[in-house]
Write a protein that holds these residues in place. Structure first.
Motif, PDB file in Angstrom:
ATOM      1  N   ASN A 181      10.012  -4.837  -7.203  1.00  0.00           N
ATOM      2  CA  ASN A 181       9.551  -5.412  -8.467  1.00  0.00           C
ATOM      3  C   ASN A 181      10.671  -6.028  -9.298  1.00  0.00           C
ATOM      4  O   ASN A 181      10.431  -6.533 -10.385  1.00  0.00           O
ATOM      5  CB  ASN A 181       8.832  -4.349  -9.302  1.00  0.00           C
ATOM      6  CG  ASN A 181       7.519  -3.936  -8.672  1.00  0.00           C
ATOM      7  OD1 ASN A 181       6.773  -4.772  -8.174  1.00  0.00           O
ATOM      8  ND2 ASN A 181       7.244  -2.646  -8.658  1.00  0.00           N
ATOM      9  N   VAL A 233      -0.587   4.961  -8.639  1.00  0.00           N
ATOM     10  CA  VAL A 233      -0.809   3.524  -8.486  1.00  0.00           C
ATOM     11  C   VAL A 233      -0.160   2.662  -9.588  1.00  0.00           C
ATOM     12  O   VAL A 233       0.504   1.684  -9.276  1.00  0.00           O
ATOM     13  CB  VAL A 233      -2.325   3.243  -8.352  1.00  0.00           C
ATOM     14  CG1 VAL A 233      -2.657   1.837  -8.742  1.00  0.00           C
ATOM     15  CG2 VAL A 233      -2.762   3.485  -6.920  1.00  0.00           C
ATOM     16  N   PRO A 234      -0.291   3.023 -10.872  1.00  0.00           N
ATOM     17  CA  PRO A 234       0.308   2.129 -11.890  1.00  0.00           C
ATOM     18  C   PRO A 234       1.817   2.004 -11.748  1.00  0.00           C
ATOM     19  O   PRO A 234       2.383   0.962 -12.041  1.00  0.00           O
ATOM     20  CB  PRO A 234      -0.041   2.804 -13.212  1.00  0.00           C
ATOM     21  CG  PRO A 234      -1.199   3.664 -12.904  1.00  0.00           C
ATOM     22  CD  PRO A 234      -1.016   4.130 -11.495  1.00  0.00           C
ATOM     23  N   TYR A 235       2.468   3.079 -11.258  1.00  0.00           N
ATOM     24  CA  TYR A 235       3.918   3.020 -11.157  1.00  0.00           C
ATOM     25  C   TYR A 235       4.364   2.015 -10.096  1.00  0.00           C
ATOM     26  O   TYR A 235       5.453   1.458 -10.166  1.00  0.00           O
ATOM     27  CB  TYR A 235       4.483   4.402 -10.826  1.00  0.00           C
ATOM     28  CG  TYR A 235       5.969   4.364 -10.624  1.00  0.00           C
ATOM     29  CD1 TYR A 235       6.812   4.220 -11.711  1.00  0.00           C
ATOM     30  CD2 TYR A 235       6.523   4.410  -9.352  1.00  0.00           C
ATOM     31  CE1 TYR A 235       8.175   4.138 -11.533  1.00  0.00           C
ATOM     32  CE2 TYR A 235       7.882   4.324  -9.169  1.00  0.00           C
ATOM     33  CZ  TYR A 235       8.703   4.196 -10.260  1.00  0.00           C
ATOM     34  OH  TYR A 235      10.051   4.097 -10.092  1.00  0.00           O
ATOM     35  N   LEU A 236       3.501   1.794  -9.120  1.00  0.00           N
ATOM     36  CA  LEU A 236       3.883   0.921  -8.005  1.00  0.00           C
ATOM     37  C   LEU A 236       3.911  -0.550  -8.414  1.00  0.00           C
ATOM     38  O   LEU A 236       4.422  -1.387  -7.694  1.00  0.00           O
ATOM     39  CB  LEU A 236       2.925   1.114  -6.835  1.00  0.00           C
ATOM     40  CG  LEU A 236       2.813   2.545  -6.317  1.00  0.00           C
ATOM     41  CD1 LEU A 236       1.773   2.640  -5.222  1.00  0.00           C
ATOM     42  CD2 LEU A 236       4.159   3.022  -5.792  1.00  0.00           C
ATOM     43  N   THR A 237       3.320  -0.855  -9.548  1.00  0.00           N
ATOM     44  CA  THR A 237       3.249  -2.235 -10.005  1.00  0.00           C
ATOM     45  C   THR A 237       4.391  -2.495 -10.972  1.00  0.00           C
ATOM     46  O   THR A 237       4.892  -1.572 -11.583  1.00  0.00           O
ATOM     47  CB  THR A 237       1.907  -2.454 -10.717  1.00  0.00           C
ATOM     48  OG1 THR A 237       0.910  -1.792  -9.966  1.00  0.00           O
ATOM     49  CG2 THR A 237       1.555  -3.902 -10.808  1.00  0.00           C
ATOM     50  N   SER A 238       4.782  -3.741 -11.111  1.00  0.00           N
ATOM     51  CA  SER A 238       5.943  -4.011 -11.952  1.00  0.00           C
ATOM     52  C   SER A 238       5.597  -3.926 -13.434  1.00  0.00           C
ATOM     53  O   SER A 238       4.447  -4.103 -13.828  1.00  0.00           O
ATOM     54  CB  SER A 238       6.506  -5.397 -11.644  1.00  0.00           C
ATOM     55  OG  SER A 238       5.753  -6.381 -12.298  1.00  0.00           O
ATOM     56  N   ILE A 288       3.914  -7.052 -14.804  1.00  0.00           N
ATOM     57  CA  ILE A 288       2.493  -7.232 -14.531  1.00  0.00           C
ATOM     58  C   ILE A 288       1.668  -6.249 -15.347  1.00  0.00           C
ATOM     59  O   ILE A 288       0.634  -6.605 -15.909  1.00  0.00           O
ATOM     60  CB  ILE A 288       2.235  -7.105 -13.022  1.00  0.00           C
ATOM     61  CG1 ILE A 288       2.759  -8.381 -12.354  1.00  0.00           C
ATOM     62  CG2 ILE A 288       0.773  -6.898 -12.721  1.00  0.00           C
ATOM     63  CD1 ILE A 288       2.922  -8.288 -10.886  1.00  0.00           C
ATOM     64  N   LEU A 331      -6.310  -1.515 -13.076  1.00  0.00           N
ATOM     65  CA  LEU A 331      -5.844  -2.256 -11.915  1.00  0.00           C
ATOM     66  C   LEU A 331      -7.005  -2.895 -11.158  1.00  0.00           C
ATOM     67  O   LEU A 331      -6.855  -3.962 -10.574  1.00  0.00           O
ATOM     68  CB  LEU A 331      -5.031  -1.341 -11.011  1.00  0.00           C
ATOM     69  CG  LEU A 331      -3.710  -0.940 -11.686  1.00  0.00           C
ATOM     70  CD1 LEU A 331      -3.114   0.282 -11.054  1.00  0.00           C
ATOM     71  CD2 LEU A 331      -2.720  -2.094 -11.637  1.00  0.00           C
TER      72      LEU A 331
END
Lengths: 268, 290, 428
Positions: A201, B110-115, B118, A21
């Motif tokens: 999302n 953190v990775p789960y919060l992103t779609s 992405i 990230l």
């Protein structure tokens, strides 16, 4: 010694989750040429903060943010109202057809959304709700995930608490509000977080249910930064970083409910 | 034994509380699902020709459907087991007093919060064998470069999925651990039970409702994985990552055979319901109330 | 805009639910439903256009402004990626609320003409064709691929084709002439491959198979005889030739399956590949990322013939569009020669008008000129399959087969036979 080992393991795990990230953050600060460069650029020469500004000049990105906040926010509030109530009923009440209804409820999770999408779209078109907030929100006011989650967390609450309140003459709605709800704060925090993240999302429904650029949400709006044959990576990454911020803030706010003890006593 | 009338009153209250949910799920789920079932008996690009069970017969004999189903089950097994074991381990670690645990929790989730979209784009970029960052890093470390998406495509997208979802199972288990009163552990500790025994005898049984929830949801979402194939691999190389839902999506929106895709959706629904019923039954035996 | 339901909303919800449940299945019900009063869910004064997000050119914005002025409407230009645009459009067809005009990536016009979702434009062509130069001034392949049963259903907007891009400096250093035939191409690729540099990079996407196939003289599908991928030996040769570049001669990297087409372009820009076979869409990113790269553009390769594949986007009008007259006006404006000229100047995109080839912008640009000269040899490779209505299945299996050979190194003969056997089953 054990603690140190634990720290090292967790540190490595965190590194694995975070580094990709950070690379996205790096991409968001690169020039277009750097994002397309052959040898992937890890750290941009000079950070291009202007990429973030460009999002707003190229597209109504401010509208996207407002739409996403309204839609995901209202849906999350609705879930906090409906899901625990229905979960409570399935956890603590005995009534005819209970198991059948519960399985029927779970079955709603087992059909991929796009399979229902066209009938739902036709329904919304007939209502004239396309391109409106109610059209984006109403199909998601509650879901079986949240209800199932709440049922599982309400189940361990002792029945005696409920019966005692009933003997005291409390109304059923009051029992739910003052006996059940306070016991489920960690679960409500989880529910709020996951619902918000999921809706924030969400892509497919806002894609088909909006008909003007100004009604798009961020994930749908981000597709504007793809060209026919290639992606404008610096802008897509910048948008993704913005997309990520509110969910991260929400998690930092909710995670304190996962600290042992606070749920029941309110004290650390 | 409660008196009959009281029982009736509770049932009435239950249905009163359930009323909004019944209306909601009826309108937004069962009505569309009814349409899906009706469409599954029809064929043609407008799904306007009656074919009876034709689509079902075709699906059951279609090697591509069978292949995608096997791919999906393999994928789901990897992701379900991985996320439960890792998620529980991380939750146990982060449930104890530990310096910086809040930071660790945030970083792991953190990775789960992103779609998914992405995450998919990001990993596609990272994993590119010639131009991706990962091989560049491996090369710099003197390690052999890898063609992850060509040599082990299914394992790789399962890994990416796990990378994204492990924080999510961790949070669920963390919340579940809150429900176990400290007194149980104290009592066991006084009885001289070691950490391992305390885990098997106390933590795991009392965590049963959470575990049931996590595993049911993991199976449901594992069998419905879509974004990984849609964004990262496009189902390839060849048909190596042709996950069921991705396959069904293509039949509907690329091939435009809504009847056939609806029939496959209904078959998938039946399979997932069966898996879930088995889990619920097993879960009911494992549940402990205290 | 309030998310809470008013009583009127609830009544409408109940009403809509009742109609939706009575109308089973929705898809058929709506095919017969009356067209919604406002297209695309917009206001009556709104003209809705679905457009590719990558084609939002200044030249087209100018057309939009003039169109708005002339017709007193507001244009709602909805930009999508192709897969999203298709998802959206199929939902629109089901509900009957359709946009006024749709840009499509090639092939959808005939598909939607067959299914009855596209409107025939023949009446407009009969009336205005001569004045605007349609079809006389359009490359013939672009008219054919947008017609069905003798009627025009769509108008080509861009016409592109694949050809050879090469790094001049690399060829000079290796002492290699620009290849013209397959044999020369293989020899060049071998000489150009050295540490860290591949002679050529191939695309993972199956559509890049077609230039090779047409150069080998293969017909994908012959409806009269039912022949598939014949002559078969030539088809096997074309497919195996590509796989050998990767696995036998090792002059090309193994492609990675993806939804992205830009892998070879990136390797080329990075000077990690000396040659790629691609269309004009890659020119812009190459110039942007590697402005000092000496880019050469050469004609398509020759095997049995020198030929290439036609690609590029068209526009069509949905059957239920409320104001086809306006839609046609938009088509006329956006395909005018001056607009083609401006768009080429702005982006380097190739255009379908024959007279476009004579423009100074085309003739004086050495790269665009090569493409322009190749356009008359460009063929449409999926038309005959498209007309059977089975293109979806065909493409799905072609994609799998192509990658099994190129990426997973299955023998081409075996894979092609299996593909053809399966295709015989559904192409009747």
């Amino acid at each position: 010694m054990r603690k140190a080992l634990l720290h090292i393991t967790l540190g490595l795990a965190a590194l694995v989750t975070v580094v990709p990230l950070l690379y996205m953050v790096s991409l968001s600060l690169q020039t277009e040429a750097e994002t397309l460069a052959a040898d992937a650029v890890l750290v941009p020469d000079s950070p291009q903060w202007g990429n973030y500004a460009e999002l707003f000049t190229r597209a109504p990105f401010g509208d996207f943010i407002v739409n996403s906040l309204v839609v995901a926010g209202v849906i999350t509030l609705a879930h906090l109202v409906f899901d625990p109530l229905v979960g409570y009923v399935f956890a603590k009440f005995r009534f005819p057809l209970r198991n059948t209804l519960f399985v029927a409820l779970l079955a709603t999770l087992m059909v991929p959304f796009f399979v229902r999408m066209i009938p739902l779209y036709v329904l919304m078109a007939n209502l004239g709700w396309l391109n409106t907030y109610q059209g984006l929100i109403t199909p998601f006011l509650m879901d079986a995930f949240g209800i199932f989650l709440m049922r599982q967390f309400i189940q361990p609450i002792p029945d005696d608490l409920i019966n005692a309140a009933r003997i005291d003459g409390a109304s059923e709605l009051r029992i739910y509000r003052s006996v059940i709800l306070p016991q489920t704060r960690p679960a409500l925090a989880v529910l709020a977080l996951f619902t918000f993240v999921f809706q924030w999302n969400e892509f497919l429904w806002p894609l088909v249910a909006t008909t003007t650029p100004e009604m798009r949400t961020i994930p749908v709006g981000l597709t504007l930064f793809n060209q026919e044959y290639f992606t404008l990576w610096h802008l897509t990454a910048a948008g993704s970083v913005i997309l990520f911020v509110p969910t991260a803030v929400l998690f930092v706010l909710t995670q304190r409910y996962f600290v042992r003890g606070i749920a029941l006593t309110g004290l650390k | 034994m409660r008196p009959r009338t009281l029982q009736g009153r509770y049932a009435r209250t239950a249905y009163l509380f359930l009323l909004p949910a019944i209306l909601f799920f009826g309108a937004f789920f069962y009505l569309p699902i009814g349409n899906v079932v009706a469409t599954s008996f029809r064929t043609g690009p407008q799904a306007d020709r009656w074919t009876g069970l034709g689509n079902y017969a075709e699906a059951l004999g279609d090697p591509a459907v069978r292949h995608s189903f096997l791919v999906t089950v393999a994928f789901a097994v990897l992701v379900v087991i991985g996320s439960i074991v890792l998620g529980l381990a991380l939750a146990m670690a982060l449930d104890q007093p530990l310096r910086g645990r809040v930071v660790f929790r945030v970083l792991l989730l953190v990775p789960y919060l992103t779609s998914v979209a992405i995450v998919g784009l990001l990993w596609r970029n990272i994993l590119d064998p010639e131009l991706g960052v990962l091989n560049r890093v491996l090369g710099a470390l003197g390690l052999p470069e890898q063609q992850w998406l060509n040599t082990a495509p299914l394992l790789t997208i399962a890994g990416v999925t796990l990378w994204q979802s492990v924080g999510y199972t961790m949070v669920l288990f963390l919340a579940g651990l809150q429900g176990i009163p400290e007194t149980y552990h104290e009592a066991a500790r006084i009885d001289g039970a070691d950490a391992w025994r305390r885990f098997w005898r106390i933590t795991l049984p009392l965590l049963a409702p959470t575990t049931l929830f996590v595993s049911v949801m993991a199976v449901i979402s594992g069998l419905q994985a879509f974004g990984q194939a849609y964004i990262i691999t496009n189902g390839g190389p060849g048909d190596a990552t042709d996950l069921s839902v991705f396959h069904i999506f293509n039949v509907a929106f690329r091939t435009r055979d809504f009847g056939y895709s609806s029939a496959q959706s209904v078959l998938l629904l039946v399979v997932i319901v069966a898996f879930t019923l088995v889990q619920l039954r097993a879960g009911r035996r494992g549940e402990v109330t205290y | 805009m309030s998310p809470t339901l008013s009583r009127r909303d609830l009544l409408r919800l109940a009403g809509a639910a009742a109609t939706a449940s009575a109308a089973v299945p929705v898809l058929t019900a709506c095919a017969g439903a009356p067209p919604a009063p406002s297209a695309g869910g917009g206001e009556p004064g709104t003209f809705t256009v679905y457009w590719n997000a990558g084609h939002d050119y200044q030249a087209y914005r100018k057309v939009v402004a003039e169109f708005e002025q002339a017709n007193k409407v507001k244009v709602n230009l909805q930009k999508y990626q192709w897969p999203d645009l298709r998802t959206r459009l199929l939902a629109d067809f089901a509900s009957g609320t359709v946009p006024d005009l749709v840009e499509e990536p090639g092939g959808w016009v005939q598909e939607f003409a067959i299914s009855g979702n596209a409107r025939s434009l023949q009446d407009f062509v009969d009336r205005d064709g001569e004045a605007m130069g349609f079809p006389a001034d359009w490359q013939p392949v672009t008219v054919e691929r947008n017609s069905y049963q003798g009627k025009v259903y769509g108008v080509q907007l861009h016409l592109t084709c694949n050809t050879l891009l090469y790094n001049k400096a690399m060829l000079r250093e290796a002492g290699v002439e620009v290849p013209s035939t397959w044999e020369e191409f293989l020899a060049a690729a071998r000489k150009l491959t050295k540490d860290g540099v591949y002679g050529v990079a191939l695309n993972q996407d199956y559509t890049y198979l077609w230039p090779w196939m047409v150069q080998a003289g293969v017909t994908p599908y012959e409806p009269g005889s039912g022949a598939i991928m014949e002559p078969r030996a030539a088809a096997v040769e074309a497919l195996q030739f590509q796989a050998d570049l990767i696995h036998k001669h090792k002059v090309a990297p193994v492609p990675v399956s993806s939804t992205d087409y830009s892998g070879p372009q990136k390797l080329f820009s990075a000077r990690r590949a000396a040659m790629i076979l691609t269309g004009p869409w890659d020119l812009d990113p190459i110039r942007k990322t590697s402005p000092d790269l000496e880019l050469g553009v050469a004609p398509p390769l020759k095997h049995r013939t020198r030929a290439t594949q036609a690609a590029g986007v068209s526009m069509f009008v949905p059957a239920k569009a409320a104001r086809p007259e306006l839609s046609w006006d938009f088509i006329k404006r956006v395909t005018a020669l001056e607009v083609e000229q401006a768009a080429t100047k702005e982006t380097g995109m190739l255009m379908p008008r024959k007279s476009w080839s004579d423009l100074p912008e085309v003739q004086s640009d050495p790269d665009i000129k090569v493409f322009a000269d190749a356009l008359p040899t460009a063929q449409d490779s999926s038309q005959q399959v498209r007309l059977t209505g089975q293109l979806g299945k065909w493409e799905e299996q072609l994609k799998v087969m192509y990658q099994q050979v190129l990426i997973q190194n299955q023998p081409a003969a075996e894979a092609l036979d299996a593909f053809a056997r399966s295709a015989e089953g559904y192409l009747k």
